[in-house]
Design an enzyme around this catalytic site. Structure first.
Site, mmCIF file in Angstrom:
data_model
loop_
_atom_site.group_PDB
_atom_site.id
_atom_site.type_symbol
_atom_site.label_atom_id
_atom_site.label_comp_id
_atom_site.label_asym_id
_atom_site.label_seq_id
_atom_site.Cartn_x
_atom_site.Cartn_y
_atom_site.Cartn_z
ATOM 1 C CD GLU A 107 -2.924 -1.353 2.181
ATOM 2 O OE1 GLU A 107 -4.143 -1.492 1.977
ATOM 3 O OE2 GLU A 107 -2.422 -1.406 3.307
ATOM 4 C CD GLU A 127 -3.587 -6.615 3.853
ATOM 5 O OE1 GLU A 127 -3.607 -7.296 2.812
ATOM 6 O OE2 GLU A 127 -2.878 -5.601 3.976
HETATM 7 N N1 COA Z 1 3.508 -7.982 11.897
HETATM 8 C C1 COA Z 1 4.194 -8.375 12.996
HETATM 9 N N2 COA Z 1 5.144 -9.297 12.992
HETATM 10 C C2 COA Z 1 5.426 -9.868 11.815
HETATM 11 C C3 COA Z 1 4.758 -9.534 10.628
HETATM 12 C C4 COA Z 1 3.763 -8.530 10.697
HETATM 13 N N3 COA Z 1 3.088 -8.132 9.625
HETATM 14 N N4 COA Z 1 5.258 -10.290 9.629
HETATM 15 C C5 COA Z 1 6.210 -11.053 10.171
HETATM 16 N N5 COA Z 1 6.317 -10.813 11.489
HETATM 17 C C6 COA Z 1 7.273 -11.424 12.420
HETATM 18 C C7 COA Z 1 6.976 -12.883 12.690
HETATM 19 O O1 COA Z 1 6.061 -13.033 13.755
HETATM 20 C C8 COA Z 1 8.350 -13.413 13.035
HETATM 21 O O2 COA Z 1 8.626 -13.044 14.363
HETATM 22 P P1 COA Z 1 9.509 -13.998 15.295
HETATM 23 O O3 COA Z 1 10.821 -14.139 14.623
HETATM 24 O O4 COA Z 1 9.524 -13.289 16.595
HETATM 25 O O5 COA Z 1 8.745 -15.284 15.361
HETATM 26 C C9 COA Z 1 9.270 -12.606 12.148
HETATM 27 O O6 COA Z 1 8.531 -11.434 11.793
HETATM 28 C C10 COA Z 1 9.711 -13.299 10.879
HETATM 29 O O7 COA Z 1 8.546 -13.780 10.210
HETATM 30 P P2 COA Z 1 8.496 -15.235 9.542
HETATM 31 O O8 COA Z 1 7.133 -15.424 8.986
HETATM 32 O O9 COA Z 1 8.994 -16.245 10.513
HETATM 33 O O10 COA Z 1 9.602 -15.055 8.406
HETATM 34 P P3 COA Z 1 9.573 -15.521 6.899
HETATM 35 O O11 COA Z 1 10.837 -15.027 6.315
HETATM 36 O O12 COA Z 1 9.221 -16.966 6.829
HETATM 37 O O13 COA Z 1 8.377 -14.733 6.207
HETATM 38 C C11 COA Z 1 7.003 -12.870 5.623
HETATM 39 C C12 COA Z 1 8.396 -13.341 6.094
HETATM 40 C C13 COA Z 1 7.001 -11.343 5.680
HETATM 41 C C14 COA Z 1 6.732 -13.347 4.203
HETATM 42 C C15 COA Z 1 5.931 -13.442 6.566
HETATM 43 O O14 COA Z 1 6.285 -13.161 7.890
HETATM 44 C C16 COA Z 1 4.544 -12.913 6.337
HETATM 45 O O15 COA Z 1 3.849 -13.366 5.465
HETATM 46 N N6 COA Z 1 4.111 -11.974 7.184
HETATM 47 C C17 COA Z 1 2.776 -11.487 7.195
HETATM 48 C C18 COA Z 1 2.586 -10.428 6.180
HETATM 49 C C19 COA Z 1 1.187 -9.885 6.284
HETATM 50 O O16 COA Z 1 0.232 -10.572 6.496
HETATM 51 N N7 COA Z 1 1.111 -8.575 6.113
HETATM 52 C C20 COA Z 1 -0.124 -7.916 6.161
HETATM 53 C C21 COA Z 1 -0.425 -7.562 7.549
HETATM 54 S S1 COA Z 1 -1.938 -6.703 7.614
#
Ligand code: COA
Length: 707
Positions: A107, A127
């Site tokens: 966004e 989301e």
């Molecule tokens: N908010 C808060 N914490 C987040 C986050 C978010 N949007 N996205 C990732 N994190 C945190 C995870 O909880 C994890 O924390 P930890 O190490 O304390 O357990 C850390 O970041 C790493 O995330 P992880 O998923 O283990 O790493 P990855 O490399 O496998 O994947 C992403 C990275 C970004 C692809 C994945 O974390 C993801 O899909 N995140 C969500 C994105 C999302 O939904 N965004 C929209 C939110 S409205």
């Protein structure tokens, strides 16, 4: 005061806004405030001719901080108005993207005037996977860039799209090779070009939503289809917001529609449950008392003993991750059969177009068949997956203990047996743990990792780290009958059978549970898994003295087994089958009635869906609380992951512990006490776990990440 995660720097005449909020540059309160401050500073400094927005670390902004949504005062307004002011700038704004630009990150990029991305970047609005909709104008800007159909598809699935696809769709403007430094340099270059060209900034919100190619009524139909999926209210909210983007007379009105839809889903129990699972899944690997930097054992070559359905599936899961596997069987026939099954499985995936034939061949080639345990001497990990028989498993453990090299890990795929006994039989219990896969093992995400009394912490940590490599979400369980999942499933099946003997039909029991969103009720599930498998487990448990002193306990499954009604595979079980279609089975109903008579169980015709749900789910919650009390699971959220990743519990309900929290623990306690009164409690079936009672009294949830 901690330094702001956002800084504004200079590269000649261009300002560079840098976000540095590890691990994934999520947008919490301080980051948003940092962005607002940096933008104000840029606006105040007329000597900077353009703005580049970039991120430090492994990724561009990966979204809003999911934890921040729990704040009762959470609001999208500050961030959204920041995006509005950013886009309205009359100096060029260029996003330099690497890693994953997700949610609020995409966004942000879409509010910029130009998007340069490093090759390998992925973008998405995920989301919906949290039961939410994009709340920072994603539903309004993405349709303008990619068209409403593509935008709807991306937002309804939450799918990330790759760099090329995003470029072709108009979400990205430019790709660059190299590393993070190169993308920043390319963005600076683009900013300078845009300044030199002196044209008006290209604002996404000013673009029309391209609707020309859409079939008439497309968006209305999309809304109607999404509204039918009432268990996932975010789907309908997304569809309505996209329709608003296409039909609202102004961007501001579309923005207002999105804000209404976002606030409408933010506090739904579905979204709360899905957010709970997001963190729950990421917490399972954190093992109390285990240092994060514990040296792990290497796992590059793996052995599997047993080429049945389970062993074959496990070998496939390993090969799919590129790990070479030695697959050992006792006889050439069994080995041939197992390999044939693996080959057919891969062929079916290729035929469905889900895998390239060449890739399937490579994976098959990673599996080396063998009849000799000696061939396992060099593997780093061996997983025994023979059928549930303690004597056999002990014998194999002893052989493996002698054959595999020092330092290799020995795992047993038992689903109910005592891992400590198996470990002892190996002669090297520190190397042993349980790896309980779920069938089909190449598909199901859950892996229960069973920590024995003597398991070396490094062995446990190594297997937990291996799990995501082979596509699994792993949950640690202590040693007990059935571990976390099957132990809880046992009380669920117990009540299902009592209800059948009291007069409910299998369809009624299954139907009631399915109202929660479970794909399948207990009767259908056991008919598919095999009544023989279920009954043998009960019979074996009986032999070890593990059953209650209750002759009516799971009497029906044992009687069906004795009659040879093994479920779907024999055409009859709780149901009778025409093909795969379950139909009422009068024989089973008569059997349940005669068992009720034999055991003095009163028949009733007033069993409601509510009673079925309460009697199946609440004892399971109670058992989950006991599992926590005994330290079998580390945290309530682990139990929820077991049920959602391995037993078909719906993600929108968050798992049994989350469901109990949402319904209220005091209510659960009250209902357990009610059933103790009306059903009797001679065998302790309804005795409330002290932990559950305590949490109910304190008003503290059971599904907590940390207890
Ligand atoms: N908010 C808060 N914490 C987040 C986050 C978010 N949007 N996205 C990732 N994190 C945190 C995870 O909880 C994890 O924390 P930890 O190490 O304390 O357990 C850390 O970041 C790493 O995330 P992880 O998923 O283990 O790493 P990855 O490399 O496998 O994947 C992403 C990275 C970004 C692809 C994945 O974390 C993801 O899909 N995140 C969500 C994105 C999302 O939904 N965004 C929209 C939110 S409205």
């Amino acid at each position: 005061m901690s330094p702001s995660p956002v800084t504004l720097q200079r590269d000649g005449d261009i300002a560079v806004l840098l976000i540095d909020n590890p691990p994934v540059n999520a947008l919490g309160k301080s980051t948003v405030q940092g962005l607002i401050d940096a933008l104000a500073a840029f606006q105040a400094d007329a000597t900077a001719h353009a703005l580049v927005i970039a991120c430090e670390g492994r990724t561009f902004v990966a979204g809003g901080d999911i934890a921040a949504f729990e704040d009762p005062d959470f609001s999208t307004v500050p961030y959204n108005s920041f995006l509005g002011r950013l886009e309205a700038l009359d100096r060029p704004v260029v996003a330099a993207i690497h890693g994953t630009a997700l949610g609020g990150g995409l966004e942000l990029a879409m509010a910029c005037h130009w998007r340069v991305a490093l090759r390998g970047t992925r973008v998405g609005l995920p989301e919906v996977k949290l039961g939410l909709i994009p709340g920072s104008l994603g539903t309004q800007r993405l349709p303008r860039l990619a068209g409403p159909e593509k935008a709807l598809q991306m937002m309804s699935t939450g799918r990330m799209v790759g760099d090329q696809e995003a470029l072709a769709a108009g979400i990205l403007d430019e790709l660059c090779e190299g590393n993070v430094g190169d993308v920043r340099a390319a963005a600076l270059q683009r900013a300078r070009t845009l300044v030199a060209e002196g044209g008006a900034p290209r604002r996404t919100s000013a673009l029309p939503v391209p609707t020309a190619g859409l079939a008439p009524g497309f968006l209305d139909q999309a809304v109607a289809l999404a509204e039918a999926q009432f268990r996932y209210p975010a789907l309908a909210a997304i569809a309505r917001a996209v329709r608003a983007a296409a039909s609202a007379p102004s961007f501001a009105e579309g923005e207002a529609a999105e804000a209404r839809e976002f606030m409408g889903v933010l506090r739904t129990p579905q979204s709360q449950a899905m957010r709970h699972l997001f963190f729950a899944e990421r917490q399972t690997g954190k093992i109390p008392g285990l240092p994060r930097d514990l040296p792990l054992r290497p796992v590059e070559r793996v052995g599997v003993v047993g080429a049945g359905t389970m062993g074959g599936g496990i070998a496939m899961a390993l090969a799919n991750a590129g790990l070479p596997v030695v697959l050992v069987e006792a006889t050439p026939e069994a080995l041939e059969r197992g390999l044939g099954l693996i080959r057919r499985n891969y062929e079916a995936t290729v035929a469905k177009g889900k895998l390239a034939a060449g890739v399937a061949e490579k994976r098959i080639a990673l599996i080396t068949p063998s009849l000799a345990y000696e061939d396992l001497s060099q593997v780093d990990l061996v997983i025994e997956a023979v059928f549930e028989d303690m004597a056999l498993k002990k014998d194999i453990a002893a052989r493996l203990g002698r054959v595999v090299k020092p330092g290799a890990i020995i795992a047993t795929n038992t689903s109910t047996l005592d891992v400590d006994q198996i470990a002892q039989a190996s002669g090297r219990p520190a190397d042993v743990l349980g790896m309980h896969f779920f069938s089909p093992a190449n598909v199901m995400r859950l892996l229960e990792v069973v920590r024995g009394a003597k398991t070396d912490p490094a062995v446990l940590a190594t297997v937990m780290k291996l799990a995501p490599r082979i596509g699994k979400v792993a949950v640690v369980s202590g040693v007990c009958y059935g571990f976390i999942g099957n132990r809880m499933a046992e009380v669920y099946m117990r009540e299902a059978e009592f209800l059948l003997m009291e007069g409910a039909t299998p369809a009624q029991v299954d139907g009631a549970v399915q109202t929660l969103g479970l794909a399948m009720g207990p009767c259908r599930m056991l008919d598919m898994a095999g009544i023989d498998v279920g009954a043998k487990t009960v019979i074996e448990l009986g032999k070890t003295g593990g059953l209650p002193q209750d002759p009516s306990y799971r009497a029906l499954v044992q009687a069906l087994f004795a009659k040879g009604q093994f479920g779907q595979k024999t055409g009859a079980g709780y149901y009778r089958y025409e093909g795969r279609t379950p139909l009422p089975n009068p024989d089973t109903l008569a059997l349940a009635e005669s068992l009720a008579r034999e055991h003095g169980i009163a028949r009733r015709d007033d069993i409601s869906d509510t009673e079925i749900v309460e009697r199946l789910i609440y004892p399971m919650v109670n058992e989950g609380a006991r599992i926590l009390e005994e330290g079998i699971a580390y945290r309530g959220s682990d139990i929820d992951v077991v049920w959602t990743a391995g037993y078909g519990f719906p993600d929108h309900a968050g798992g049994p512990m989350c469901l109990a929290d949402q319904r209220g623990l005091a209510h659960v306690v009250e209902r357990l006490e009610h059933y103790a009164r009306v059903r009797g409690n001679a065998h302790g079936y309804w005795s409330v776990s002290p932990l559950l009672r305590q949490r109910a009294a304190e008003g503290r949830p059971l599904s907590l990440g940390a207890n």
